[in-house]
Write an enzyme that holds these catalytic residues in place. Structure first.
Site, short mmCIF file in Angstrom:
data_model
loop_
_atom_site.label_atom_id
_atom_site.label_comp_id
_atom_site.label_asym_id
_atom_site.label_seq_id
_atom_site.Cartn_x
_atom_site.Cartn_y
_atom_site.Cartn_z
N GLU B 37 2.45 22.84 -0.38
CA GLU B 37 2.64 21.45 0.00
C GLU B 37 2.46 20.66 -1.47
O GLU B 37 1.89 20.69 -2.21
CB GLU B 37 1.60 21.11 0.70
CG GLU B 37 1.65 21.67 2.28
CD GLU B 37 0.09 21.61 3.03
OE1 GLU B 37 0.17 22.18 4.10
OE2 GLU B 37 -0.67 21.02 2.36
N GLU B 137 2.15 -8.95 -7.90
CA GLU B 137 1.86 -9.53 -6.84
C GLU B 137 1.01 -8.77 -5.85
O GLU B 137 1.37 -7.55 -5.61
CB GLU B 137 2.96 -10.03 -6.03
CG GLU B 137 2.65 -11.18 -5.09
CD GLU B 137 3.98 -11.56 -4.07
OE1 GLU B 137 5.18 -11.26 -4.61
OE2 GLU B 137 3.62 -11.75 -2.97
N GLU B 139 -1.94 -7.50 -6.59
CA GLU B 139 -2.70 -6.76 -7.49
C GLU B 139 -4.14 -7.72 -8.09
O GLU B 139 -3.91 -8.78 -8.14
CB GLU B 139 -2.05 -6.32 -8.75
CG GLU B 139 -2.73 -5.32 -9.55
CD GLU B 139 -2.01 -4.88 -10.80
OE1 GLU B 139 -1.89 -3.58 -11.17
OE2 GLU B 139 -1.13 -5.48 -11.01
#
Lengths: 181, 181
Positions: B37, B137, B139
């Site tokens: 994975e 934006e 953050e």
């Protein structure tokens, strides 16, 4: 400043052997909504092990995501709710055939805090006794001791990218600086 | 010892904003088949930045997977094929409003080598000039300077779990030890 985000909902995307992926809807501090992709992972332990000569035990292991053999300290996942100290003791012996008579806690690390919840607990091992290596089926690795100064040299030459190994060295050196104050 | 694994096939499970998850079939060195994975992630950069007093620039940021505000060095993802050096310069200025006149390479880290291919390039920044912070934006973060010895003290007390920050300190201290030889 308000920094915290609030979980609104969570959706499981994939449940695998190592990785479980979720996408959550969250409320940001500014009132807007956003999505957070989170890889949920079990806890793990890693071991910075020294022999009586002050040499450190390192492994060489192939890591599939990088298609590269890299240098690492011994480490492994906790089995279920196994105590990370026991995981450290078990993985050290399984992977290298050394049993540590002394194991002390250095600290925990968050390997990649933006999108996984994995925690690796790092231990300092001393007083090593030789027993027997018994790798998991399909697990392949080489191991050996190197002088700690050689590891530092390799780190300074950017030959050791593994984060848990770098973090273990950071804990160890920071502890030594503190003791030396 | 043969350590390398061979990719047989790869299946995309999820393609998101930050995380792309694949499950690959691989051939192990012992001839058996297994699955891997892999969380594929873009490259990133991080910056260990010092002011003229030898203090280091640290951020406090909420990290959703841990539901915790943690201490970190400035960092961010490369925009497309952006040079990681440019990413380091840009993220430092966007997140903290400091422009570094001197940026040198410390090394790369693999945050969690078992299941992601993420690479974080770490730089040392000096000669900081104050400009303007301009966060993305949504953050939110706090930042400030702390004496390097205080950071080491916090690391030795297990108060700094962020792997890239610990790795940056490891690169820096290993380089200093080498220079002092």
């Amino acid at each position: 400043m308000e920094l915290k985000e609030k979980k609104l909902s969570s959706k499981e995307i994939y449940s695998g052997r190592i990785v479980n992926l979720y996408v959550d809807d969250v409320l940001l501090p500014n009132g807007q909504q956003s999505k957070r992709e989170v890889v949920r992972h079990c806890r793990a332990s890693a071991v910075l092990a020294f022999n009586d000569k002050g040499e450190v035990l390192l492994e060489r292991q192939y890591r599939y995501p990088y298609d590269e053999v890299i240098t690492e300290i011994p480490a492994g996942k906790c089995d279920g709710d196994e105590d990370p100290l026991e995981t450290a003791r078990r993985e050290l012996e399984e992977e290298t055939g050394y049993c540590a008579k002394s194991l002390s806690y250095l600290g925990k690390i968050y390997p990649t805090c933006a999108y996984t919840d994995e925690v690796i607990h790092i231990y300092l091992a001393k007083d090593l006794v030789r027993t027997h290596q018994h790798l998991d089926e399909g697990e392949s690795l080489e191991y050996g001791f190197v002088p700690f100064q050689s590891l530092l040299q390799d780190i300074s030459e950017n030959k050791v990218p593994d984060a848990k190994t770098l973090a273990a060295v950071s804990f160890y050196l920071a502890g030594k600086e503190k003791a030396g104050q």
